[in-house]
Motif scaffolding. Structure first.
Motif, PDB file in Angstrom:
ATOM      1  N   PHE A   1       0.833  -1.209   0.000  1.00  0.00           N
ATOM      2  CA  PHE A   1       0.000   0.000   0.000  1.00  0.00           C
ATOM      3  C   PHE A   1       0.867   1.258   0.000  1.00  0.00           C
ATOM      4  N   GLU A   2       1.952   1.236   0.767  1.00  0.00           N
ATOM      5  CA  GLU A   2       2.831   2.398   0.839  1.00  0.00           C
ATOM      6  C   GLU A   2       3.530   2.629  -0.499  1.00  0.00           C
ATOM      7  N   GLU A   3       3.955   1.560  -1.148  1.00  0.00           N
ATOM      8  CA  GLU A   3       4.603   1.683  -2.456  1.00  0.00           C
ATOM      9  C   GLU A   3       3.646   2.254  -3.498  1.00  0.00           C
ATOM     10  N   GLN A   4       2.359   2.009  -3.318  1.00  0.00           N
ATOM     11  CA  GLN A   4       1.351   2.513  -4.250  1.00  0.00           C
ATOM     12  C   GLN A   4       0.889   3.928  -3.881  1.00  0.00           C
ATOM     13  N   GLY A   5       1.459   4.510  -2.831  1.00  0.00           N
ATOM     14  CA  GLY A   5       1.124   5.875  -2.439  1.00  0.00           C
ATOM     15  C   GLY A   5      -0.187   6.012  -1.694  1.00  0.00           C
ATOM     16  N   LEU A   6      -0.710   4.892  -1.176  1.00  0.00           N
ATOM     17  CA  LEU A   6      -1.994   4.939  -0.481  1.00  0.00           C
ATOM     18  C   LEU A   6      -1.844   5.340   0.974  1.00  0.00           C
ATOM     19  N   ILE A   7      -0.748   4.927   1.594  1.00  0.00           N
ATOM     20  CA  ILE A   7      -0.532   5.200   3.005  1.00  0.00           C
ATOM     21  C   ILE A   7       0.924   5.581   3.242  1.00  0.00           C
ATOM     22  N   ARG A   8       1.187   6.122   4.419  1.00  0.00           N
ATOM     23  CA  ARG A   8       2.546   6.264   4.931  1.00  0.00           C
ATOM     24  C   ARG A   8       2.556   5.679   6.333  1.00  0.00           C
ATOM     25  N   LYS A   9       3.622   5.007   6.684  1.00  0.00           N
ATOM     26  CA  LYS A   9       3.673   4.398   8.004  1.00  0.00           C
ATOM     27  C   LYS A   9       4.973   4.739   8.704  1.00  0.00           C
ATOM     28  N   SER A  10       4.856   4.897  10.019  1.00  0.00           N
ATOM     29  CA  SER A  10       6.013   5.025  10.887  1.00  0.00           C
ATOM     30  C   SER A  10       5.719   4.179  12.108  1.00  0.00           C
ATOM     31  N   ARG A  11       6.582   4.182  13.058  1.00  0.00           N
ATOM     32  CA  ARG A  11       6.420   3.300  14.210  1.00  0.00           C
ATOM     33  C   ARG A  11       5.121   3.593  14.965  1.00  0.00           C
ATOM     34  N   GLY A  12       4.198   2.643  14.920  1.00  0.00           N
ATOM     35  CA  GLY A  12       2.957   2.765  15.666  1.00  0.00           C
ATOM     36  C   GLY A  12       1.918   3.688  15.069  1.00  0.00           C
ATOM     37  N   VAL A  13       2.155   4.212  13.864  1.00  0.00           N
ATOM     38  CA  VAL A  13       1.218   5.165  13.259  1.00  0.00           C
ATOM     39  C   VAL A  13       1.102   4.892  11.764  1.00  0.00           C
ATOM     40  N   LEU A  14      -0.139   4.949  11.260  1.00  0.00           N
ATOM     41  CA  LEU A  14      -0.393   4.876   9.825  1.00  0.00           C
ATOM     42  C   LEU A  14      -1.127   6.136   9.400  1.00  0.00           C
ATOM     43  N   LYS A  15      -0.741   6.719   8.271  1.00  0.00           N
ATOM     44  CA  LYS A  15      -1.445   7.871   7.711  1.00  0.00           C
ATOM     45  C   LYS A  15      -1.964   7.491   6.335  1.00  0.00           C
ATOM     46  N   VAL A  16      -3.268   7.617   6.169  1.00  0.00           N
ATOM     47  CA  VAL A  16      -3.893   7.320   4.880  1.00  0.00           C
ATOM     48  C   VAL A  16      -3.798   8.560   4.011  1.00  0.00           C
ATOM     49  N   ASP A  17      -3.086   8.451   2.892  1.00  0.00           N
ATOM     50  CA  ASP A  17      -2.889   9.586   1.997  1.00  0.00           C
ATOM     51  C   ASP A  17      -3.904   9.625   0.858  1.00  0.00           C
ATOM     52  N   ASP A  18      -4.421   8.452   0.465  1.00  0.00           N
ATOM     53  CA  ASP A  18      -5.350   8.398  -0.669  1.00  0.00           C
ATOM     54  C   ASP A  18      -6.528   7.501  -0.310  1.00  0.00           C
ATOM     55  N   HIS A  19      -7.456   8.096   0.400  1.00  0.00           N
ATOM     56  CA  HIS A  19      -8.621   7.340   0.874  1.00  0.00           C
ATOM     57  C   HIS A  19      -9.445   6.805  -0.293  1.00  0.00           C
ATOM     58  N   LYS A  20      -9.579   7.595  -1.339  1.00  0.00           N
ATOM     59  CA  LYS A  20     -10.396   7.177  -2.483  1.00  0.00           C
ATOM     60  C   LYS A  20      -9.836   5.932  -3.142  1.00  0.00           C
ATOM     61  N   GLN A  21      -8.540   5.911  -3.385  1.00  0.00           N
ATOM     62  CA  GLN A  21      -7.934   4.738  -4.022  1.00  0.00           C
ATOM     63  C   GLN A  21      -7.906   3.546  -3.071  1.00  0.00           C
ATOM     64  N   LEU A  22      -7.773   3.815  -1.781  1.00  0.00           N
ATOM     65  CA  LEU A  22      -7.792   2.719  -0.816  1.00  0.00           C
ATOM     66  C   LEU A  22      -9.168   2.065  -0.778  1.00  0.00           C
ATOM     67  N   ARG A  23     -10.217   2.863  -0.936  1.00  0.00           N
ATOM     68  CA  ARG A  23     -11.570   2.295  -1.000  1.00  0.00           C
ATOM     69  C   ARG A  23     -11.712   1.331  -2.156  1.00  0.00           C
ATOM     70  N   LEU A  24     -11.030   1.624  -3.256  1.00  0.00           N
ATOM     71  CA  LEU A  24     -11.102   0.734  -4.411  1.00  0.00           C
ATOM     72  C   LEU A  24     -10.422  -0.602  -4.138  1.00  0.00           C
ATOM     73  N   LYS A  25      -9.487  -0.602  -3.194  1.00  0.00           N
ATOM     74  CA  LYS A  25      -8.824  -1.847  -2.803  1.00  0.00           C
ATOM     75  C   LYS A  25      -9.714  -2.679  -1.881  1.00  0.00           C
ATOM     76  N   ALA A  26     -10.613  -2.008  -1.183  1.00  0.00           N
ATOM     77  CA  ALA A  26     -11.475  -2.696  -0.222  1.00  0.00           C
ATOM     78  C   ALA A  26     -12.539  -3.504  -0.954  1.00  0.00           C
ATOM     79  N   CYS A  27     -13.147  -4.430  -0.239  1.00  0.00           N
ATOM     80  CA  CYS A  27     -14.197  -5.256  -0.816  1.00  0.00           C
ATOM     81  C   CYS A  27     -15.531  -4.511  -0.813  1.00  0.00           C
ATOM     82  N   SER A  28     -16.558  -5.171  -1.313  1.00  0.00           N
ATOM     83  CA  SER A  28     -17.889  -4.565  -1.375  1.00  0.00           C
ATOM     84  C   SER A  28     -18.484  -4.344   0.010  1.00  0.00           C
ATOM     85  N   CYS A  29     -17.867  -4.928   1.033  1.00  0.00           N
ATOM     86  CA  CYS A  29     -18.365  -4.732   2.399  1.00  0.00           C
ATOM     87  C   CYS A  29     -18.314  -3.261   2.803  1.00  0.00           C
ATOM     88  N   TYR A  30     -17.369  -2.511   2.233  1.00  0.00           N
ATOM     89  CA  TYR A  30     -17.279  -1.091   2.589  1.00  0.00           C
ATOM     90  C   TYR A  30     -18.570  -0.373   2.213  1.00  0.00           C
TER      91      TYR A  30
END
Length: 275
Positions: free
Chosen positions: A217-246
């Motif tokens: 996900f980080e390589e695709q520019g969707l998130i950034r991560k550091s120790r104990g923290v995740l930052k979602v940079d592209d919520h729209k594209q991440l939704r496309l990765k999620a299943c229909s349950c979203y």
């Protein structure tokens, strides 16, 4: 830095008065209604319930409800993230995440059955809590409040059932993307203080698989991560990765049967009764 920014965001949102049952507005006379369920109430119903609301701080890892125990309070979450999960044999399985659109403990009021889940604070914030007996009395006096809470409970039930289906049918990538998207929605913020270990435990997935997927996900520019923290940079594209349950879960909260239907703007202001 990400944790500090998240903490500053939370602290700006609400100032608490030391007096029990009193909400202090950021301006002199008005307060922003942050909880979606309370925001759906009429001004009259909100005035009726607000005199019994107690503002509290939600501290990380605090357990609000234990399974098979009678809840003492219902928590209308304003800021923060609550994990509802099944606890058995030293393991947990998360069934739902609740944030500003949640009322933790409300299910007990309608069914009367002891909760089967544990409710624990995952990300700190604030809530307005009310004693169960007080809320039951107010619901009896004002049926419109019961209607609003009932539609929320129905949506939460669908949310939990959809989570179970997702665990059985969908891929690791889909489930992880779903969790991140729902967490951002519930928190109304894109900085998530979660670890790989927690995600592995809550989702019932191998930690190595969680790490591998997050790296992708980080390589695709969707998130950034550091120790104990995740930052979602592209919520729209991440939704496309999620299943229909979203879509199924978010629609449940937004449908005519769910608490989001016809909801007022979340930044709508109104007077809260303080006497």
């Amino acid at each position: 830095m990400l944790i500090e920014n998240a903490e500053k965001h939370r602290n700006r949102m609400l100032r608490l008065d030391g007096e029990r049952g009193k909400v202090v507005a950021s301006s002199r006379t008005q307060s922003c209604v942050k909880n979606t369920i309370l925001a759906r109430l009429s001004v009259q119903d909100l005035a009726a319930i607000s005199s019994c609301l107690e503002p509290i701080v939600l501290r990380a890892r605090t357990v609000l409800h234990e399974p098979k125990r009678r809840p003492e309070h219902v928590y209308f979450v304003e800021i923060g993230l609550i994990s509802l999960r099944i606890v058995a044999g030293g393991s947990i399985l998360e069934t739902a995440l609740q944030g500003h659109r949640g009322a933790v403990g409300a299910s007990f009021l309608l069914g009367g059955h002891l909760p089967t889940y544990q409710a624990a604070v995952l990300f700190p914030g604030t809530a307005l809590r009310i004693q169960v007996d007080d809320l039951r009395r107010i619901m009896d006096e004002r049926p419109q409040i019961q209607d609003v809470i009932s539609t929320y409970v129905q949506s939460l039930a669908l949310h939990s059932a959809q989570t179970g289906l997702c665990a059985a049918r969908h891929t690791r990538e889909q489930r992880l993307a779903l969790w991140l998207c729902l967490a951002c929605d519930a928190l109304d913020y894109h900085v998530l203080p979660v670890t790989h270990d927690y995600l592995s435990t809550a989702l019932g997935l191998r930690r190595a698989g969680i790490t591998e997927t997050l790296i992708r996900f980080e390589e695709q520019g969707l998130i950034r991560k550091s120790r104990g923290v995740l930052k979602v940079d592209d919520h729209k594209q991440l939704r496309l990765k999620a299943c229909s349950c979203y879509g199924a879960i978010t629609d449940a909260y937004a449908s005519p049967e769910g608490p989001g239907y016809g909801k007022r703007e979340r930044d709508r202001t109104c007077w809260l009764a303080t006497s």
